[in-house]
Design a protein around this motif. Sequence first.
Motif, mmCIF file in Angstrom:
data_model
loop_
_atom_site.group_PDB
_atom_site.id
_atom_site.type_symbol
_atom_site.label_atom_id
_atom_site.label_comp_id
_atom_site.label_asym_id
_atom_site.label_seq_id
_atom_site.Cartn_x
_atom_site.Cartn_y
_atom_site.Cartn_z
ATOM 1 N N TRP A 1 9.422 -32.842 28.932
ATOM 2 C CA TRP A 1 8.097 -32.542 28.570
ATOM 3 C C TRP A 1 7.889 -31.018 28.237
ATOM 4 O O TRP A 1 6.771 -30.642 27.464
ATOM 5 C CB TRP A 1 7.403 -32.727 29.928
ATOM 6 C CG TRP A 1 7.108 -34.277 30.137
ATOM 7 C CD1 TRP A 1 7.291 -35.363 29.560
ATOM 8 C CD2 TRP A 1 6.858 -34.643 31.505
ATOM 9 N NE1 TRP A 1 7.129 -36.524 30.377
ATOM 10 C CE2 TRP A 1 6.882 -36.029 31.482
ATOM 11 C CE3 TRP A 1 6.598 -34.060 32.919
ATOM 12 C CZ2 TRP A 1 6.592 -36.888 32.538
ATOM 13 C CZ3 TRP A 1 6.217 -34.844 33.652
ATOM 14 C CH2 TRP A 1 6.349 -36.435 33.803
ATOM 15 N N GLN A 2 8.445 -30.145 28.681
ATOM 16 C CA GLN A 2 8.308 -28.820 28.566
ATOM 17 C C GLN A 2 8.944 -28.013 27.389
ATOM 18 O O GLN A 2 10.089 -28.454 26.819
ATOM 19 C CB GLN A 2 8.943 -27.855 29.704
ATOM 20 C CG GLN A 2 8.061 -28.452 31.076
ATOM 21 C CD GLN A 2 8.782 -27.589 32.217
ATOM 22 O OE1 GLN A 2 9.671 -27.588 32.559
ATOM 23 N NE2 GLN A 2 7.605 -26.958 33.141
ATOM 24 N N ARG B 1 1.310 -32.573 25.409
ATOM 25 C CA ARG B 1 -0.172 -32.367 25.792
ATOM 26 C C ARG B 1 -1.274 -33.073 24.739
ATOM 27 O O ARG B 1 -2.050 -33.823 25.725
ATOM 28 C CB ARG B 1 -0.370 -30.866 25.633
ATOM 29 C CG ARG B 1 -1.804 -30.654 26.310
ATOM 30 C CD ARG B 1 -2.178 -29.041 26.006
ATOM 31 N NE ARG B 1 -2.277 -28.871 24.489
ATOM 32 C CZ ARG B 1 -1.335 -27.989 23.789
ATOM 33 N NH1 ARG B 1 -0.522 -27.232 24.562
ATOM 34 N NH2 ARG B 1 -1.631 -27.928 22.643
ATOM 35 N N PHE C 1 -0.594 -32.286 32.523
ATOM 36 C CA PHE C 1 0.353 -32.238 33.722
ATOM 37 C C PHE C 1 0.175 -33.196 34.681
ATOM 38 O O PHE C 1 1.165 -33.616 34.986
ATOM 39 C CB PHE C 1 0.146 -30.509 34.255
ATOM 40 C CG PHE C 1 1.295 -30.448 35.285
ATOM 41 C CD1 PHE C 1 2.408 -29.481 35.109
ATOM 42 C CD2 PHE C 1 0.877 -30.850 36.546
ATOM 43 C CE1 PHE C 1 3.287 -29.392 36.068
ATOM 44 C CE2 PHE C 1 1.965 -30.470 37.533
ATOM 45 C CZ PHE C 1 3.067 -29.776 37.482
ATOM 46 N N LEU D 1 3.792 -27.340 28.641
ATOM 47 C CA LEU D 1 4.088 -28.567 27.974
ATOM 48 C C LEU D 1 4.168 -28.210 26.567
ATOM 49 O O LEU D 1 3.315 -27.599 25.892
ATOM 50 C CB LEU D 1 2.751 -29.388 28.141
ATOM 51 C CG LEU D 1 2.716 -29.987 29.720
ATOM 52 C CD1 LEU D 1 1.206 -30.956 29.981
ATOM 53 C CD2 LEU D 1 3.890 -30.841 30.215
#
Length: 324
Positions: free
Chosen positions: A241-242, A253, A127, A248
């Motif tokens: 990103w999510q 990640r 993150f 993530l």
Amino acid sequence: MPRNTLGDAMPPALRSAAIVYAVETAGHLCEVLRYSSPAMAEHGWARMCMYRTADAMDTIGFLVDGIAVRLQGFGWEPAAIRGLLKVDQEFVRTARPERVGGRRLTERELHVMPEWIVAQVRDCVAFVLLRIPVMLRAAAPERNDLWVRQCLAPMVDSMDRLGRLARVFATVHVDVLDEHMLRRYQHLFQQRPRAEMPYPERPGDVFRTSWGDVSAGPEAYEVRALALLVLLDERFERRWWQGAGGGLRPEVRNAAVATLHALETEMSPPGDGHRYWLTEAEWIYAEAVSAALRDRLAALPDREQPLPEVLRALFERTPVRSER
């Protein structure tokens, strides 16, 4: 409040300090990740992970405070500054964390970090690492009148995410370590809460010093770290990103974690002594990232340049993105 209160770009001294602090933060994240490995258990994961999580959080805090000092100096109202610093959502470290029912570590877990905490470590360092180049991209241009918000937002969110991880470490050790040790391990003596920012500047403060003369060649650690951050940023250009659950996405990640492993490789002396705490899959992924790094460094001039110029040259490979 005037839109261009601080001019059309981050001040040069602050920009150069931001670059240095970004590289330092990435190094701290490397160590948090390293000491979460079972192979490093003899070093004490609680102590080392708390130390370095606090260092990462406070290094970012120096930059956030430096921006707040500038805002105050240019006449911004305290309420406006507090709003940008998101004081109402601040998550600070504490020596008195709330106990969580049913979360008591076994003797083995006190020695080797349990998997549920390892997962949180990886999510947290990813993150934060993803947000560092977002800040740098806003800080680098010689013209960007939106730099204040674009630099503060990712760094403030990163401080709070690190604060939450520090709270996890403290919570699971609240019945193991006394308050004095929790304070010591979390470096509470150096914590600078955003609610108290901006702090008065002191003679010799980094933000009163011009870092513009700091130069480095393509083989310098600072340049390699910046290149890795830019490569990570490029990989997910204009992509979310999510995942569906708000965390993530696994590939995001994993790429951030591999970037830290590659940075660890770059930080290590010649040889493969750092390999013993990486799995074979992690080593292969880190080597792939390092190979991409070598290609990027080969495109830079073979001479020393001021770090802000290096950063701009690295970012010129990709267009400026919209805010995520």
